[in-house]
Design a protein around this motif. Structure first.
Motif, PDB file in Angstrom:
ATOM      1  N   GLN A 162      -6.023   5.789 -10.255  1.00  0.00           N
ATOM      2  CA  GLN A 162      -7.414   6.219 -10.203  1.00  0.00           C
ATOM      3  C   GLN A 162      -8.204   5.598 -11.358  1.00  0.00           C
ATOM      4  O   GLN A 162      -7.971   5.864 -12.530  1.00  0.00           O
ATOM      5  N   LYS A 173       0.798  -1.215   0.000  1.00  0.00           N
ATOM      6  CA  LYS A 173       0.000   0.000   0.000  1.00  0.00           C
ATOM      7  C   LYS A 173       0.837   1.275   0.000  1.00  0.00           C
ATOM      8  O   LYS A 173       0.551   2.218  -0.746  1.00  0.00           O
ATOM      9  N   LYS A 206      -3.734   3.306  -3.210  1.00  0.00           N
ATOM     10  CA  LYS A 206      -4.983   2.655  -3.590  1.00  0.00           C
ATOM     11  C   LYS A 206      -4.789   1.731  -4.786  1.00  0.00           C
ATOM     12  O   LYS A 206      -3.839   1.865  -5.550  1.00  0.00           O
TER      13      LYS A 206
END
Length: 267
Positions: A108, A87, A94
């Protein structure tokens, strides 16, 4: 971070969609032996790696869109137990993210999806049509959040009852009705916006299929049945040679959600 990725088993793909839906052994790629170079706008994604958990979630829309490009790429599926160690090094902390062959990281989900669309001819050139695509892609996130948060914090039985009620005549049902009406106003022929395939079709397919697939306790598998235009989009995406080939390629590794997704071609 690279050492962690190197230790995990990953699958690379380059599937020929003009072979009657069948996958020959030489269609499954290894990252060190690509069958052919990719030309055109999709070249930047050739040899890329998509990292996400071994489940549907936010990763499936990118898997299906990348797979539709017909390029060699790696489907890197990590275990939940691997995530804490990865992470800190992941972009924005993410998943999912994409690593291009030159080492560039993309993060994203919606931003990656738009780039795949623009490079792969799955995003409108017209500004208003592009806005409609983005509008509905964003609404898919609203839908996911609405389902996830419905009954949140309640005991299991109560949460399931609340979700069932919401799916049949409450907030979830109302949002699905708005989505179906939006498709009626802005799409045609089984496409969510306009009259040709775009990234929003993959988004509608992935999000709505996930909701009805049993991932969310209490949401009945019939939740999408009243919405003919939404279901037509699901059928369109599930019937693409690339999607059929993808789920056939998954073989015995298919989850219940993937089996549900694949079955949408028979709607």
């Amino acid at each position: 971070f690279g050492q962690h990725l190197a230790k995990r088993r990953t699958l690379s793909h380059n599937i020929d969609f003009n072979f009657g839906g069948q996958i020959r052994p030489d269609m499954v790629m290894s990252s060190d032996n690509p069958r052919r170079p990719t030309s055109g706008n999709t070249a930047m994604f050739h040899g890329c790696t998509l990292t996400y958990f071994d489940g549907l979630g936010r990763g499936e829309v990118l898997r299906l869109a990348l797979n539709h490009l017909g390029i060699a790429w790696t489907d890197d599926r990590i275990k939940g137990s691997d995530w804490p160690a990865l992470k800190a090094a992941a972009p924005w902390g993410k998943l999912p993210f994409v690593k291009l062959s030159d080492g560039t990281h993309l993060a994203q989900t919606k931003a990656i999806l738009r780039l795949v669309g623009k490079q792969g001819g799955l995003y409108p050139a017209d500004a208003l049509a592009a806005f409609r695509v983005d509008e509905l892609v964003d609404t898919m996130e609203d839908l996911s959040n609405a389902v996830r948060l419905t009954g949140d914090g309640k005991e299991q039985a109560e949460k399931e009852a609340i979700r069932t009620e919401s799916s049949e005549r409450g907030e979830i049902h109302a949002l699905l009705r708005k989505i179906d009406d939006f498709i009626g106003a802005h799409g045609s022929g089984g496409f969510a916006v306009g009259a040709s395939l775009s990234i929003v079709d993959f988004a509608v397919f992935s999000t709505c299929s996930s909701i009805a697939s049993g991932v969310y306790d209490g949401v009945p598998p019939t939740v999408l049945n009243p919405f003919a235009r939404l279901q037509a989009v699901r059928k369109t995406v599930a019937s693409l040679p690339s999607t059929i080939a993808w789920y056939e390629h998954r073989g015995d590794a298919k989850s219940k959600g993937e089996i549900f997704n694949a079955a949408a071609k028979d709607l």
